[in-house]
Write an enzyme that holds these catalytic residues in place. Structure first.
Site, mmCIF file in Angstrom:
data_model
loop_
_atom_site.group_PDB
_atom_site.id
_atom_site.type_symbol
_atom_site.label_atom_id
_atom_site.label_comp_id
_atom_site.label_asym_id
_atom_site.label_seq_id
_atom_site.Cartn_x
_atom_site.Cartn_y
_atom_site.Cartn_z
ATOM 1 N N GLY A 45 0.804 -1.220 0.000
ATOM 2 C CA GLY A 45 0.000 0.000 0.000
ATOM 3 C C GLY A 45 0.832 1.261 0.000
ATOM 4 O O GLY A 45 0.588 2.190 -0.777
ATOM 5 N N TYR A 46 1.837 1.312 0.867
ATOM 6 C CA TYR A 46 2.720 2.477 0.944
ATOM 7 C C TYR A 46 3.492 2.648 -0.358
ATOM 8 O O TYR A 46 3.610 3.749 -0.900
ATOM 9 C CB TYR A 46 3.679 2.294 2.119
ATOM 10 C CG TYR A 46 4.586 3.469 2.397
ATOM 11 C CD1 TYR A 46 4.170 4.501 3.230
ATOM 12 C CD2 TYR A 46 5.866 3.531 1.856
ATOM 13 C CE1 TYR A 46 5.010 5.567 3.508
ATOM 14 C CE2 TYR A 46 6.713 4.588 2.130
ATOM 15 C CZ TYR A 46 6.279 5.616 2.958
ATOM 16 O OH TYR A 46 7.112 6.667 3.221
ATOM 17 N N THR A 47 4.009 1.531 -0.894
ATOM 18 C CA THR A 47 4.784 1.575 -2.132
ATOM 19 C C THR A 47 3.938 2.088 -3.291
ATOM 20 O O THR A 47 4.367 2.963 -4.052
ATOM 21 C CB THR A 47 5.349 0.182 -2.464
ATOM 22 O OG1 THR A 47 6.216 -0.227 -1.403
ATOM 23 C CG2 THR A 47 6.118 0.177 -3.761
#
Length: 253
Positions: free
Chosen positions: A156-158
């Site tokens: 998700g962060y990536t």
């Protein structure tokens, strides 16, 4: 006269880490700063340190994941200053359950809203203030996760940080004709409080060898002070002792 004297700078995620360091550096060089974050107390602390050194700071708490709250900050800036010269689009977050095996829809929402939606909301506020003056610089804290795929930062962060990098480049494509510049800053590992969200603890020794918040704050200040005819589209800043490189060297080939 200080290099940024007369400039109005809005810093999101300004209560700690990179945002705090950027606010202190910009104010030290003469900018009048607006500090935004979810918690008022850390912002007040940063503002007090700026004022103690003769600078000017305005505390405007807001949850950057809420579009109406971001728009309210925009209204404050428009009414009080009528201009915005620098946006440090820094608010962001990560969560501990970040692998697919444990990632939930609620976690996805938090990651995308906290890292991508919030960045877009800030840009939609900043651009209308910058266009009439035919000048302005937007500096977005992305991440090396915005260029490289790894399991460390989580899916998700990536994905969200890739979105931030793409967003920044599209701003230059559309708004360069209006004298507006956009820069995606891609830090590697930085010793900030977000490390506390890592599933595996990071030691004090390891943090000491990482890039420090002040290093990134100084880079942001440098980008903000560049002349109008110069755009740094994207910049990486990583530790010399890069743990991913060290791990690769230690692998048996």
């Amino acid at each position: 006269m200080a290099a940024l004297s007369g400039k109005i700078a809005w810093i999101t995620g300004a209560g700690s880490g990179i945002g705090e360091a950027a606010a202190l550096s910009l104010a030290e060089h003469g900018a009048e700063v607006i500090l935004t974050g979810r918690r008022a107390a850390p912002l007040e602390d940063v503002a007090a340190r700026i004022k103690a050194k003769g600078g000017t700071a305005h505390v405007q708490p807001a949850d950057m994941m809420v579009a109406s709250a971001v728009q309210a900050i925009g209204s404050f800036i428009a009414e009080k200053f009528g201009r915005l010269d620098i946006l440090v689009n820094n608010a962001g977050l990560n969560i501990q359950p970040r692998r697919w095996a444990v990632l939930t829809p609620e976690g996805v929402d938090e990651l995308v809203r906290g890292n991508l939606n919030s960045a877009f909301y800030a840009v939609t506020v900043a651009l209308p203030l910058m266009r009439p003056q035919k000048d302005g610089v937007l500096i977005h804290t992305a991440s090396m996760a915005g260029r490289n795929i790894s399991m460390l930062s989580g899916a998700g962060y990536t994905a969200a940080k890739h979105g931030v990098v793409a967003m920044s480049h599209t701003i230059n494509m559309e708004e360069g004709i209006n004298g507006i510049r956009s820069c995606a800053v891609l830090p590697g590992e930085v010793a900030t409080p977000i490390l506390d969200k890592r599933p595996n603890p990071v030691s004090a020794e390891e943090r000491a060898r990482m890039v420090q918040s002040e290093d990134v704050g100084d880079l942001i200040r440098y980008v903000a002070m560049l002349p109008k005819h110069v755009t740094i589209n994207e910049v990486w800043i990583t530790p010399t002792h890069n743990r991913s490189y060290v791990a690769a060297l230690n692998q048996k080939l």
